[in-house]
Design an enzyme around this catalytic site. Structure first.
Site, PDB file in Angstrom:
ATOM      1  N   LYS A  13       6.710 -16.531   2.739  1.00 23.78           N
ATOM      2  CA  LYS A  13       7.772 -17.349   2.116  1.00 23.78           C
ATOM      3  C   LYS A  13       9.086 -16.561   2.025  1.00 23.78           C
ATOM      4  CE  LYS A  13       5.560 -18.054  -1.743  1.00 23.78           C
ATOM      5  NZ  LYS A  13       4.282 -17.323  -1.641  1.00 23.78           N
ATOM      6  N   ARG A  88       5.080 -23.626  -9.230  1.00 24.64           N
ATOM      7  CA  ARG A  88       3.784 -22.996  -8.954  1.00 24.64           C
ATOM      8  C   ARG A  88       2.650 -23.735  -9.665  1.00 24.64           C
ATOM      9  NH1 ARG A  88       5.266 -17.650  -7.549  1.00 24.64           N
ATOM     10  NH2 ARG A  88       3.532 -16.307  -6.980  1.00 24.64           N
ATOM     11  N   ARG A 127       2.747  -4.820   4.197  1.00 26.72           N
ATOM     12  CA  ARG A 127       4.004  -4.836   3.433  1.00 26.72           C
ATOM     13  C   ARG A 127       4.111  -3.577   2.564  1.00 26.72           C
ATOM     14  NH1 ARG A 127       5.091 -10.130   0.052  1.00 26.72           N
ATOM     15  NH2 ARG A 127       3.669  -9.357  -1.518  1.00 26.72           N
ATOM     16  N   ARG A 139       5.430  -2.928  -5.258  1.00 26.84           N
ATOM     17  CA  ARG A 139       5.122  -3.851  -6.367  1.00 26.84           C
ATOM     18  C   ARG A 139       3.799  -3.483  -7.037  1.00 26.84           C
ATOM     19  NH1 ARG A 139       5.985  -9.949  -4.233  1.00 26.84           N
ATOM     20  NH2 ARG A 139       4.275 -10.233  -5.688  1.00 26.84           N
ATOM     21  N   ARG A 150      -4.189 -13.124  -7.792  1.00 24.64           N
ATOM     22  CA  ARG A 150      -3.045 -13.980  -7.446  1.00 24.64           C
ATOM     23  C   ARG A 150      -3.500 -15.114  -6.541  1.00 24.64           C
ATOM     24  NH1 ARG A 150       0.367  -9.319  -5.088  1.00 24.64           N
ATOM     25  NH2 ARG A 150       1.695 -10.915  -4.184  1.00 24.64           N
TER      26      ARG A 150
HETATM   27  P1  ADP Z   1       3.711 -13.824  -4.578  1.00 25.31           P
HETATM   28  O1  ADP Z   1       3.840 -12.905  -3.399  1.00 25.31           O
HETATM   29  O2  ADP Z   1       2.408 -13.648  -5.295  1.00 25.31           O
HETATM   30  O3  ADP Z   1       4.005 -15.225  -4.244  1.00 25.31           O
HETATM   31  P2  ADP Z   1       6.076 -13.662  -6.318  1.00 25.31           P
HETATM   32  O4  ADP Z   1       7.060 -12.578  -6.041  1.00 25.31           O
HETATM   33  O5  ADP Z   1       6.486 -15.049  -5.991  1.00 25.31           O
HETATM   34  O6  ADP Z   1       4.749 -13.226  -5.615  1.00 25.31           O
HETATM   35  O7  ADP Z   1       5.670 -13.632  -7.870  1.00 25.31           O
HETATM   36  C1  ADP Z   1       5.194 -12.461  -8.501  1.00 25.31           C
HETATM   37  C2  ADP Z   1       4.644 -12.807  -9.876  1.00 25.31           C
HETATM   38  O8  ADP Z   1       5.680 -13.375 -10.690  1.00 25.31           O
HETATM   39  C3  ADP Z   1       3.528 -13.839  -9.899  1.00 25.31           C
HETATM   40  O9  ADP Z   1       2.268 -13.272  -9.660  1.00 25.31           O
HETATM   41  C4  ADP Z   1       3.667 -14.386 -11.331  1.00 25.31           C
HETATM   42  O10 ADP Z   1       3.116 -13.520 -12.268  1.00 25.31           O
HETATM   43  C5  ADP Z   1       5.169 -14.398 -11.546  1.00 25.31           C
HETATM   44  N1  ADP Z   1       5.767 -15.699 -11.148  1.00 25.31           N
HETATM   45  C6  ADP Z   1       6.630 -15.908 -10.117  1.00 25.31           C
HETATM   46  N2  ADP Z   1       6.984 -17.192 -10.051  1.00 25.31           N
HETATM   47  C7  ADP Z   1       6.321 -17.835 -11.037  1.00 25.31           C
HETATM   48  C8  ADP Z   1       6.241 -19.173 -11.488  1.00 25.31           C
HETATM   49  N3  ADP Z   1       6.920 -20.146 -10.861  1.00 25.31           N
HETATM   50  N4  ADP Z   1       5.457 -19.464 -12.551  1.00 25.31           N
HETATM   51  C9  ADP Z   1       4.782 -18.501 -13.179  1.00 25.31           C
HETATM   52  N5  ADP Z   1       4.789 -17.217 -12.811  1.00 25.31           N
HETATM   53  C10 ADP Z   1       5.558 -16.867 -11.754  1.00 25.31           C
END
Ligand code: ADP
Length: 292
Positions: A13, A88, A127, A139, A150
């Site tokens: 994404k 999400r 990554r 991260r 996740r």
């Molecule tokens: P991923 O690669 O898992 O999609 P992101 O960078 O989008 O990682 O998100 C990292 C973390 O931030 C998630 O695991 C969650 O804890 C939090 N997070 C991000 N976006 C949301 C959301 N829309 N609702 C709830 N938690 C979120």
């Protein structure tokens, strides 16, 4: 153009969002990035989110909805945006619908990047290795243990959004297992097909980014993304099935042959034989091209 990118962690994404913002001059809104910034700055939101994120859980809906609502009010939103990592959960999607309605904004499409789960761990490991090699901070949630959490939360809380947006005739599915370049091209093509971007603009941007002409997209119109998207949008429940989606009508109006065909494929879907219809159209084009 207003888009949502949907897909599990490691689906690509962020990578695709970066390419799309350059291509179409729109802004990327990544809740993950915003939350990581809040954690680093130790804001009240950051302090609340820190441990949840580190453990692979989801930050409470009201926090992320608040962040997005504020962000949508900023002036740089006027050309459009790509939401990456939001919504999400179904309540977040419902809240987004309300927000957009209030702000008189309309969502063009939800692009789902579909990937084999077995590839995700590998991708995340790559990554991590690349970030380490660049000397960047890795991260804390990019470990095999947290990744599996996740993924589990993606399956139970986020995956229902596929059905949510499919019912609303917004969902377009792209095969995220192709190369980065190919995925970008497919996204450009399906956005052109629904009339979200000018077909010519999408092709031009492709040529620029790929450095080679986009012959393939003309020769094989239905093979991957559009056809899949058609299949996925063929079984909407209730009203939507009777009425072609607005975006499809818009695409038909746009007048380009490509758009019309793709649009036909999509609306044809509601009659139950999308793949065949699109497949025939594809063969005709190829035959005509061969003759020419
Ligand atoms: P991923 O690669 O898992 O999609 P992101 O960078 O989008 O990682 O998100 C990292 C973390 O931030 C998630 O695991 C969650 O804890 C939090 N997070 C991000 N976006 C949301 C959301 N829309 N609702 C709830 N938690 C979120």
């Amino acid at each position: 153009m207003r888009l949502i990118l949907l897909g599990p962690p490691g689906a690509g994404k962020g990578t695709q969002a970066q390419r799309l913002i350059h291509k179409y001059g729109i802004v990327q809104l990544s809740t993950g990035e915003m939350l990581r910034a809040a954690v680093a700055a130790q804001t009240p939101v950051g302090l609340q989110a820190k441990d949840i994120m580190a453990g692979g859980g989801l930050v409470p809906d009201e926090i992320v909805i608040g962040i997005i609502s504020d962000r949508l009010d900023q002036p740089d939103m006027k050309n459009g945006f790509i939401l990456d990592g939001f919504p999400r959960t179904v309540p977040q999607a419902e809240a987004l619908d309300d927000l957009l309605k209030k702000k008189h904004m309309r969502l063009d499409a939800v692009v789902e990047l579909r990937v084999n789960e077995s590839a995700l761990l590998n991708r995340v490991e790559t990554r991590v290795a690349e970030m380490r090699a660049r000397g960047e901070e890795v991260r804390v949630d990019d470990t095999p243990e947290v990744l599996s959490k996740r993924l589990a939360s993606y399956r139970t809380l986020t995956e229902p959004l596929i059905h949510y947006y499919s019912e609303r005739r917004k969902l377009l599915t792209v095969d995220g297992m192709m190369t980065i370049e190919h995925v970008t091209r497919e996204i450009g093509r399906i956005l052109a097909a629904i009339g979200a971007v000018e077909a010519k603009a999408a092709q031009k941007a492709d040529k620029k980014s790929a450095g080679k002409p986009v012959v393939e997209s003309a020769a094989k119109p239905a093979k991957t993304a559009t056809r899949k998207a058609t299949r996925k949008t063929v079984k909407p429940a209730g009203k939507a099935a009777k009425k072609p989606a607005k975006t499809v009508r818009k695409a038909a109006k746009a007048g380009s042959k490509g758009s019309k065909k793709a649009a036909k494929g999509r609306t044809g879907g509601s009659k139950g034989r999308p793949a065949k219809r699109v497949g025939k159209a594809a063969k005709k084009v190829t035959k005509r091209r061969a003759k020419a």
